[in-house]
Design an enzyme around this catalytic site. Structure first.
Site, PDB file in Angstrom:
ATOM      1  N   CYS A 148      92.301 124.703 -59.644  1.00 57.03           N
ATOM      2  CA  CYS A 148      92.989 125.625 -60.552  1.00 57.03           C
ATOM      3  C   CYS A 148      92.781 125.145 -61.985  1.00 57.03           C
ATOM      4  CB  CYS A 148      94.482 125.676 -60.230  1.00 57.03           C
ATOM      5  SG  CYS A 148      95.436 126.713 -61.351  1.00 57.03           S
ATOM      6  N   GLU A 195      91.191 128.857 -51.161  1.00 50.63           N
ATOM      7  CA  GLU A 195      92.453 128.113 -51.005  1.00 50.63           C
ATOM      8  C   GLU A 195      92.799 127.417 -52.305  1.00 50.63           C
ATOM      9  OE1 GLU A 195      94.569 124.285 -50.558  1.00 50.63           O
ATOM     10  OE2 GLU A 195      92.429 124.581 -50.991  1.00 50.63           O
ATOM     11  N   ARG A 239     103.787 121.601 -46.705  1.00 51.89           N
ATOM     12  CA  ARG A 239     102.676 121.702 -47.659  1.00 51.89           C
ATOM     13  C   ARG A 239     102.356 123.180 -47.837  1.00 51.89           C
ATOM     14  NH1 ARG A 239      99.117 117.650 -48.894  1.00 51.89           N
ATOM     15  NH2 ARG A 239      97.192 118.236 -49.992  1.00 51.89           N
ATOM     16  N   ARG A 241     100.412 126.227 -49.538  1.00 51.33           N
ATOM     17  CA  ARG A 241      99.158 126.539 -50.209  1.00 51.33           C
ATOM     18  C   ARG A 241      98.944 128.046 -50.196  1.00 51.33           C
ATOM     19  NH1 ARG A 241      99.812 122.219 -51.785  1.00 51.33           N
ATOM     20  NH2 ARG A 241      98.347 120.469 -51.962  1.00 51.33           N
TER      21      ARG A 241
END
Length: 415
Positions: A148, A195, A239, A241
């Site tokens: 990102c 992802e 987690r 995502r």
């Protein structure tokens, strides 16, 4: 007359044979009865390996062979920003065959090559390939865990006034998503899976995510759906995502319509921990570090925030494993009654991320620091396997449709 083999040729051959054999430097040192330091010089090309070393490694590569991938390969895919291969594992599980890999970090490349030894070494920086997309093999599915990065987005009206192009060629210029989008646009795979971290959706007030979706839907003309998925139904770790799935033709696939397993029935931390007596004492926090973490937590508690360490027992689900875990392990400390807590071992991290199970071992490479970084930057493999399984019938339909169109019009480029 044949070409004379140079010292560089033999050094390159040493590393390639070691990877084909699936041997770490230490395992190679044990095999050749040499020091790991000497072999490191061979691996880096600083010293010429002996003919005997090359011969022994070649025999090991031939004997150990290549892990079976299965004979049925339903589709091909490329693995961009591959890390240590979490996305690849998921799509190999549904019959995919990887034809190209890109990963810039040399330590991650090493681990990747030790675990995937079938057909190609990883390429490095993706940018030269996005500049010349023909260098990327044709493929049915593109996988990318792109980093990102902030996009510099100027107003479209201002660009129009200046006669400048707008769209992803401008809006995302200089970002790694830009390189991913260029490859998608040039190669037109039947499908893709991207992802990223959960915060991509909120980054820069939502403008980054809006730009990504605009590029994929409106400029590249893919049918796109996105969803945040957490991992605790599959592994004892929370987690979250974001996954973005696109198909070249509309398929009816909707990530948000998938029924996820119940997180409450997921595994707990004890299922991935080594027996206490088998854990090296070096993973237990030193008295100094433990006191520092307690003081740090107490200081921030007075300020009303929750910064600090977290300790988990065998019946718990942990926080997210991060790439900084090697620093102090504070986000996931394992409770040791009667003693100071400890870090997870790298092998336990492999299980926490779903890379290793009793049926499927995973080869670790390099230092603990590198292992922690690699797992902290990776994906949870069972989550990818779940998404891949849901995508499978749509991928196969898209591939069959593309093959039928190519048979009717061989010169036609899918649009």
């Amino acid at each position: 007359m044949g070409r004379i083999r140079t010292r560089h040729d033999r050094n390159c051959e040493f590393r390639q044979l070691r990877m084909r054999a699936g041997l770490s430097l230490q395992q190679t040192a044990d095999l050749l009865k040499m020091s790991a330091r000497s072999l490191h010089r061979y691996d880096n090309g600083d010293q010429q390996p002996s003919a005997l070393a090359i011969k022994t490694l070649r025999q090991a590569a031939e004997t150990r062979g290549v892990p079976a991938c299965g004979t049925q390969r339903a589709f091909t895919f490329v693995d961009l920003f591959a890390g240590i291969g979490g996305l690849r594992r998921g799509f190999e599980s549904i019959g995919g065959h990887c034809v190209f890999t890109s990963e810039w970090d040399r330590h991650a490349q090493e681990t990747y090559q030790l675990n995937f030894r079938d057909n190609h070494p990883p390429a490095g920086d993706i940018r030269p390939f996005s500049a010349e997309p023909d260098r990327v093999p044709d493929h049915d599915v593109l996988l990318a865990g792109f980093p990102c990065q902030p996009f510099s987005i100027a107003g479209v009206s201002k660009k129009n006034a200046l006669g400048r192009p707008h769209g992803f060629l401008c809006d995302t210029q200089g970002t790694l998503f830009h390189d991913t989008a260029k490859i998608i646009g040039a190669k037109r795979p039947a499908a893709f899976l991207l992802e990223n971290v959960k915060n991509l959706e909120r980054h820069d007030g939502g403008r980054t995510f809006a730009t990504v979706m605009n590029v994929l839907r409106n400029e590249l003309k893919y049918d796109v759906t996105a969803r945040i998925i957490s991992s605790e139904a599959w592994v004892p770790q929370r987690r979250e995502r974001i996954f973005i799935v696109g198909f070249r033709e509309p398929t009816g696939f909707d990530l948000n319509a998938l029924e996820l397993p119940d997180p409450a029935s997921g595994p707990k931390l004890g299922s991935i921990l080594d027996p206490h007596e088998e854990v090296d004492p070096k993973y237990t926090l030193t008295p100094r570090l433990w006191e520092y973490l307690k003081a740090y937590r107490a200081k921030h508690a007075l300020k009303g925030n929750g910064f600090g360490y977290s300790v988990f027992g065998p019946d718990d689900v942990t926080r997210t494993l991060s790439a900084r875990y090697y620093k102090d392990g504070s986000e996931i400390l394992v409770d040791q009654p009667g003693s100071r807590p400890r870090r997870l071992t790298p092998r336990e991290c492999a299980r926490l991320m779903g890379f290793e199970t009793k049926e499927r071992p995973f080869i670790l490479s390099g230092s603990d620091t590198q292992a922690y970084r690699q797992f902290g930057n990776s994906v949870v493999v069972p989550v990818i396997e779940f998404v891949a399984a849901a995508m499978r019938p749509h991928i196969e339909a898209g591939v069959s449709r593309g093959e039928a169109q190519a048979a009717v019009s061989p010169d036609r480029v899918a649009a």
